[in-house]
Write a protein that holds these residues in place. Structure first.
Motif, mmCIF file in Angstrom:
data_model
loop_
_atom_site.group_PDB
_atom_site.id
_atom_site.type_symbol
_atom_site.label_atom_id
_atom_site.label_comp_id
_atom_site.label_asym_id
_atom_site.label_seq_id
_atom_site.Cartn_x
_atom_site.Cartn_y
_atom_site.Cartn_z
ATOM 1 N N LEU A 30 0.827 -1.206 0.000
ATOM 2 C CA LEU A 30 0.000 0.000 0.000
ATOM 3 C C LEU A 30 0.866 1.262 0.000
ATOM 4 N N LEU A 31 1.960 1.240 0.748
ATOM 5 C CA LEU A 31 2.873 2.386 0.773
ATOM 6 C C LEU A 31 3.474 2.613 -0.611
ATOM 7 N N LEU A 32 3.857 1.539 -1.272
ATOM 8 C CA LEU A 32 4.392 1.641 -2.634
ATOM 9 C C LEU A 32 3.339 2.219 -3.581
ATOM 10 N N ALA A 33 2.096 1.732 -3.465
ATOM 11 C CA ALA A 33 1.011 2.229 -4.320
ATOM 12 C C ALA A 33 0.803 3.727 -4.117
ATOM 13 N N PHE A 34 0.878 4.172 -2.875
ATOM 14 C CA PHE A 34 0.703 5.593 -2.579
ATOM 15 C C PHE A 34 1.802 6.431 -3.227
ATOM 16 N N PHE A 35 3.043 5.994 -3.095
ATOM 17 C CA PHE A 35 4.138 6.796 -3.633
ATOM 18 C C PHE A 35 4.163 6.780 -5.160
ATOM 19 N N VAL A 36 3.720 5.688 -5.768
ATOM 20 C CA VAL A 36 3.601 5.664 -7.225
ATOM 21 C C VAL A 36 2.539 6.672 -7.679
ATOM 22 N N LEU A 37 1.394 6.687 -6.975
ATOM 23 C CA LEU A 37 0.332 7.640 -7.306
ATOM 24 C C LEU A 37 0.780 9.076 -7.061
ATOM 25 N N ILE A 38 1.471 9.296 -5.940
ATOM 26 C CA ILE A 38 1.950 10.645 -5.609
ATOM 27 C C ILE A 38 2.935 11.142 -6.666
ATOM 28 N N LEU A 39 3.895 10.304 -7.021
ATOM 29 C CA LEU A 39 4.882 10.677 -8.034
ATOM 30 C C LEU A 39 4.217 10.971 -9.368
ATOM 31 N N ASP A 40 3.297 10.100 -9.772
ATOM 32 C CA ASP A 40 2.620 10.280 -11.053
ATOM 33 C C ASP A 40 1.690 11.490 -11.023
ATOM 34 N N GLY A 41 1.012 11.699 -9.876
ATOM 35 C CA GLY A 41 0.092 12.824 -9.758
ATOM 36 C C GLY A 41 0.793 14.161 -9.870
ATOM 37 N N TYR A 42 1.918 14.303 -9.192
ATOM 38 C CA TYR A 42 2.658 15.562 -9.266
ATOM 39 C C TYR A 42 3.332 15.741 -10.624
ATOM 40 N N THR A 43 3.718 14.632 -11.250
ATOM 41 C CA THR A 43 4.249 14.713 -12.617
ATOM 42 C C THR A 43 3.187 15.285 -13.549
ATOM 43 N N GLN A 44 1.952 14.798 -13.382
ATOM 44 C CA GLN A 44 0.849 15.296 -14.207
ATOM 45 C C GLN A 44 0.571 16.776 -13.940
ATOM 46 N N TYR A 45 0.644 17.165 -12.659
ATOM 47 C CA TYR A 45 0.341 18.551 -12.298
ATOM 48 C C TYR A 45 1.381 19.522 -12.874
ATOM 49 N N PHE A 46 2.647 19.181 -12.747
ATOM 50 C CA PHE A 46 3.699 20.114 -13.154
ATOM 51 C C PHE A 46 3.983 20.071 -14.662
ATOM 52 N N SER A 47 3.794 18.898 -15.286
ATOM 53 C CA SER A 47 4.124 18.794 -16.711
ATOM 54 C C SER A 47 2.900 18.820 -17.621
ATOM 55 N N GLY A 48 1.716 18.629 -17.053
ATOM 56 C CA GLY A 48 0.498 18.647 -17.855
ATOM 57 C C GLY A 48 0.002 17.277 -18.240
ATOM 58 N N SER A 49 0.846 16.246 -18.083
ATOM 59 C CA SER A 49 0.410 14.873 -18.373
ATOM 60 C C SER A 49 1.205 13.904 -17.506
ATOM 61 N N ASN A 50 0.618 12.725 -17.266
ATOM 62 C CA ASN A 50 1.309 11.754 -16.419
ATOM 63 C C ASN A 50 2.214 10.867 -17.273
ATOM 64 N N ILE A 51 2.770 9.827 -16.684
ATOM 65 C CA ILE A 51 3.761 9.004 -17.399
ATOM 66 C C ILE A 51 3.142 8.229 -18.559
ATOM 67 N N PHE A 52 1.805 8.062 -18.563
ATOM 68 C CA PHE A 52 1.134 7.389 -19.668
ATOM 69 C C PHE A 52 0.558 8.379 -20.681
ATOM 70 N N GLY A 53 0.805 9.657 -20.434
ATOM 71 C CA GLY A 53 0.301 10.666 -21.357
ATOM 72 C C GLY A 53 -1.094 11.160 -21.045
ATOM 73 N N PHE A 54 -1.680 10.736 -19.916
ATOM 74 C CA PHE A 54 -3.005 11.223 -19.530
ATOM 75 C C PHE A 54 -2.881 12.682 -19.101
ATOM 76 N N GLU A 55 -3.650 13.552 -19.740
ATOM 77 C CA GLU A 55 -3.531 14.981 -19.483
ATOM 78 C C GLU A 55 -4.349 15.413 -18.275
ATOM 79 N N LEU A 56 -3.986 16.597 -17.739
ATOM 80 C CA LEU A 56 -4.779 17.197 -16.665
ATOM 81 C C LEU A 56 -6.214 17.372 -17.126
ATOM 82 N N GLN A 57 -7.158 17.096 -16.239
ATOM 83 C CA GLN A 57 -8.554 17.297 -16.562
ATOM 84 C C GLN A 57 -8.918 18.774 -16.376
ATOM 85 N N PRO A 58 -9.977 19.233 -17.015
ATOM 86 C CA PRO A 58 -10.358 20.656 -16.904
ATOM 87 C C PRO A 58 -10.519 21.074 -15.449
#
Length: 340
Positions: A30-58
């Motif tokens: 569960l700790l690993l799952a949280f940090f993967v989500l946290i890392l991916d979430g902030y990547t999406q916020y700062f770059s506009g898309s996550n590691i799979f290319g999913f873009e920020l929602q409106p």
């Protein structure tokens, strides 16, 4: 087939009794799952898309791996008390890694709070703070860390708002607007005018089916019935509140079963706060703190005064019943210990 979720909890209980280290293994996953989500979430916020290319929602709103299904905040806020509980339960099993794990939990708490805010999910933001308050009041030995992480989270959220004012629009500005508070309206709404339409329609359905309701997941079908319609905005997949949904779909019978569980949590909280003034000894502290965190999970699930998802939704039900497996295991061990 709703009873399958109870078998899910009992299955978890079985594995917890089968393997004494199962809760520790579950914590690491569960700790690993949280940090993967946290890392991916902030990547999406700062770059506009996550590691799979999913873009920020409106909004903009962070959704991470969930893409257009905006449930990141709900996922984090509902599972965070379980993560903290598993940490406190296994705190004596970390040996030389205790400081590192403690730092990881503190970091997860801070980053999770901010990420839920960035998700734009208002109910989730309320829930993560509700569970924080509950744990600060009732936990034994973890209060200062939780207060400290909460204060840092709020400070970071204020910084985020200053650098990007749009981030507060949905959480604060839109809420005030929908309730009618910021518009100086004579009419103040419960959450929003749309939510009130759902609630009133659901209550109309309940009035025609007092005892057992119309059946699970039937609001979406009955809301368009001329017998129940309030206006053209009466329909949705569910009425967006657990207890209103239970009244319309399971009647008084189903409502009372769930509401009694909520009252039991309130009774436990009052009893702990005002009557159980003794200190928990060090030996019992991990189990006691784990129970508090699990009850925080149940409190989030059963809290009545907030818009919620569909009570019978599959992924939500899994998260509802996940803490129950751990709770049953703790109760069983208490009974077994007392019999000895």
């Amino acid at each position: 087939f709703y009873f399958r979720f109870l078998t899910f909890s009992l299955g978890l209980y079985y594995f917890l009794n089968l393997d004494q280290k199962f809760s520790l293994k579950f914590f690491y996953v569960l700790l690993l799952a949280f940090f993967v989500l946290i890392l991916d979430g902030y990547t999406q916020y700062f770059s506009g898309s996550n590691i799979f290319g999913f873009e920020l929602q409106p909004g903009p709103r962070v959704s991470s791996f969930f893409d257009k299904e905006l449930i990141l905040g709900s996922y984090i806020s509902r599972l965070l008390p379980l993560l903290v509980g598993l940490y406190l339960y296994n705190i004596n099993n970390f040996s030389n890694k205790k400081k590192l794990i403690t730092f990881s939990i503190a970091l997860a708490l801070i980053l999770s709070e901010c990420l839920v805010f960035l998700s734009g999910e208002r109910a989730a933001f309320f829930f993560i703070n509700l569970s924080a308050f509950f744990m600060i009041v009732f936990l034994n030995g973890f209060k200062l860390i939780r207060i400290f992480t909460l204060l840092i989270s709020f400070a970071l959220i204020i910084l985020i708002i200053n650098f990007n004012p749009n981030t507060k629009n949905r959480i604060f500005d839109l809420t005030l607007k929908q309730t009618g508070i910021s518009e100086n309206n004579s009419q103040i709404y419960l959450f929003s005018e749309t939510h009130e339409n759902y609630f009133r329609t659901a209550l109309n359905i309940y009035k025609s089916n007092y005892i057992f309701g119309t059946g699970p997941k039937t609001y979406r079908k009955n809301c368009s019935n001329p017998m129940y319609v309030i206006n053209k905005y009466s329909c949705s997949t569910h009425p967006h509140n657990t207890y209103v949904q239970l009244l319309s779909e399971t009647g008084t019978f189903g409502f009372i079963l769930i509401f009694l569980l909520f009252l039991n949590i309130i009774y436990f909280s009052i009893k702990e706060l005002f009557f159980n003034k003794y200190k928990v000894d060090d030996k019992k502290k991990p189990t006691y703190n784990f129970k508090i965190c699990l009850i925080a999970c149940f409190l989030i699930t059963l809290w009545p005064f907030i818009p919620t998802g569909n009570f019978f939704n599959n992924w939500l039900s899994i998260i509802y019943y996940l803490p129950l497996g751990f709770f049953i295991s703790l109760i069983y061990r208490d009974i077994k210990h007392n019999l000895k």
